[in-house]
Enzyme design. Sequence first.
Site, PDB file in Angstrom:
ATOM      1  N   ALA A 147     122.859   2.423  21.599  1.00 43.84           N
ATOM      2  CA  ALA A 147     124.084   3.174  21.927  1.00 43.84           C
ATOM      3  C   ALA A 147     123.681   4.383  22.782  1.00 43.84           C
ATOM      4  O   ALA A 147     124.001   5.532  22.473  1.00 43.84           O
ATOM      5  CB  ALA A 147     124.839   3.598  20.666  1.00 43.84           C
ATOM      6  N   HIS A 171     123.019   7.299  25.392  1.00 43.70           N
ATOM      7  CA  HIS A 171     123.836   8.269  26.112  1.00 43.70           C
ATOM      8  C   HIS A 171     122.905   9.117  26.989  1.00 43.70           C
ATOM      9  O   HIS A 171     121.683   8.887  27.012  1.00 43.70           O
ATOM     10  CB  HIS A 171     124.640   9.141  25.141  1.00 43.70           C
ATOM     11  CG  HIS A 171     123.804   9.741  24.046  1.00 43.70           C
ATOM     12  ND1 HIS A 171     122.832  10.684  24.274  1.00 43.70           N
ATOM     13  CD2 HIS A 171     123.768   9.485  22.717  1.00 43.70           C
ATOM     14  CE1 HIS A 171     122.260  11.015  23.141  1.00 43.70           C
ATOM     15  NE2 HIS A 171     122.798  10.287  22.168  1.00 43.70           N
ATOM     16  N   HIS A 177     119.536  10.277  25.606  1.00 33.75           N
ATOM     17  CA  HIS A 177     118.439   9.304  25.610  1.00 33.75           C
ATOM     18  C   HIS A 177     117.898   9.126  27.030  1.00 33.75           C
ATOM     19  O   HIS A 177     116.691   9.001  27.244  1.00 33.75           O
ATOM     20  CB  HIS A 177     118.936   7.931  25.142  1.00 33.75           C
ATOM     21  CG  HIS A 177     119.414   7.887  23.730  1.00 33.75           C
ATOM     22  ND1 HIS A 177     120.722   7.623  23.401  1.00 33.75           N
ATOM     23  CD2 HIS A 177     118.758   8.053  22.567  1.00 33.75           C
ATOM     24  CE1 HIS A 177     120.852   7.622  22.095  1.00 33.75           C
ATOM     25  NE2 HIS A 177     119.682   7.887  21.551  1.00 33.75           N
ATOM     26  N   LYS A 179     117.887  17.676  19.568  1.00 31.88           N
ATOM     27  CA  LYS A 179     119.135  17.532  18.798  1.00 31.88           C
ATOM     28  C   LYS A 179     118.806  17.220  17.337  1.00 31.88           C
ATOM     29  O   LYS A 179     119.441  17.722  16.418  1.00 31.88           O
ATOM     30  CB  LYS A 179     119.970  16.433  19.457  1.00 31.88           C
ATOM     31  CG  LYS A 179     120.837  15.609  18.573  1.00 31.88           C
ATOM     32  CD  LYS A 179     122.204  16.205  18.422  1.00 31.88           C
ATOM     33  CE  LYS A 179     123.184  15.316  17.713  1.00 31.88           C
ATOM     34  NZ  LYS A 179     122.669  14.466  16.683  1.00 31.88           N
ATOM     35  N   MET A 230     125.294  15.607  22.672  1.00 34.93           N
ATOM     36  CA  MET A 230     125.457  14.165  22.837  1.00 34.93           C
ATOM     37  C   MET A 230     124.815  13.445  21.660  1.00 34.93           C
ATOM     38  O   MET A 230     123.725  13.801  21.211  1.00 34.93           O
ATOM     39  CB  MET A 230     124.844  13.714  24.142  1.00 34.93           C
ATOM     40  CG  MET A 230     125.653  14.230  25.300  1.00 34.93           C
ATOM     41  SD  MET A 230     125.450  13.213  26.737  1.00 34.93           S
ATOM     42  CE  MET A 230     126.415  14.161  27.901  1.00 34.93           C
TER      43      MET A 230
END
Length: 280
Positions: free
Chosen positions: A34, A36, A39, A151, A186
Amino acid sequence: MTAPILRRLSDLRALTTKWHGNGETIGVVPTMGALHQGHLSLAEAAKAGTDRVIVTVFVNPKQFNNPDDLANYPRTENEDAQKLAPYGVDAIYVPDPEEIYPQGFATTVSVAGLTDVMEGEFRPGHFDGVATVVAKLFLQTQADRAYFGEKDYQQLMIVRRMARDLDIPIEVIGCPTVREPSGLAMSSRNLLLSPEGLNIAANKHRIMQGVVQSLKAGAAFETVAARAESDLLAAGFTQVEYIQLRCADTLDPLTHATRPARLFAAAWADGVRLIDNIPV
Ligand code: PAF
């Protein structure tokens, strides 16, 4: 061109052995897919820092302490491969589950201390799952450098400690959090937010920045944390699990921002658990 997707360890090993034989360095970006922009920024950093780049995509069941969370976790393999295409990634490793956890798998990698607090407290067993899978991915990819987003700052510290303690010859590199224009960090979990949920979630960074301003002005953390919690609830968050000020190096709790520190918060909005942290 999209990078080849490898599902077998033997195929991955054939490549990495060849690359190392040619004297090339290997960077790995471990992910659960998944993908974003956060990444992709890691893939970009890996490309700049190493000769060959492997992005791993594995939704690791051992790090989910809630079965619904595992079932709902977004899985977007084709889109992920497309998104990586412009970044010159050399291989995408999407291991078959038995390549990671073969029949009879009985080993857990557990990092003491750093895992007792925050995410470790609210998601029991989570970091054992992370440390175990990341140790395997480091050994399977034989990478020289690994790239992780800040993050998940606590995860970054734990993975670094684990690699050091186990003498895995890899450099763990932390990269800055990538944010939406609203400031929202994100995260693959943002895909689970409704438009209303996204609006609520967007308030978190602003409220955290407010805390940092007050701390820099000399305020005691206890006072500003209580205000931030009520601000988050007033903005539409349904539950605040923690807001904590901790030393950036040791993760020890702090009452004032007297040394390099980070502010951490975990809160629920729209049925989705969102974590974030910023430097103080
Ligand atoms: O941060 C993540 O996406 C995961 O925790 C990781 C590091 C890929 C391990 O499964």
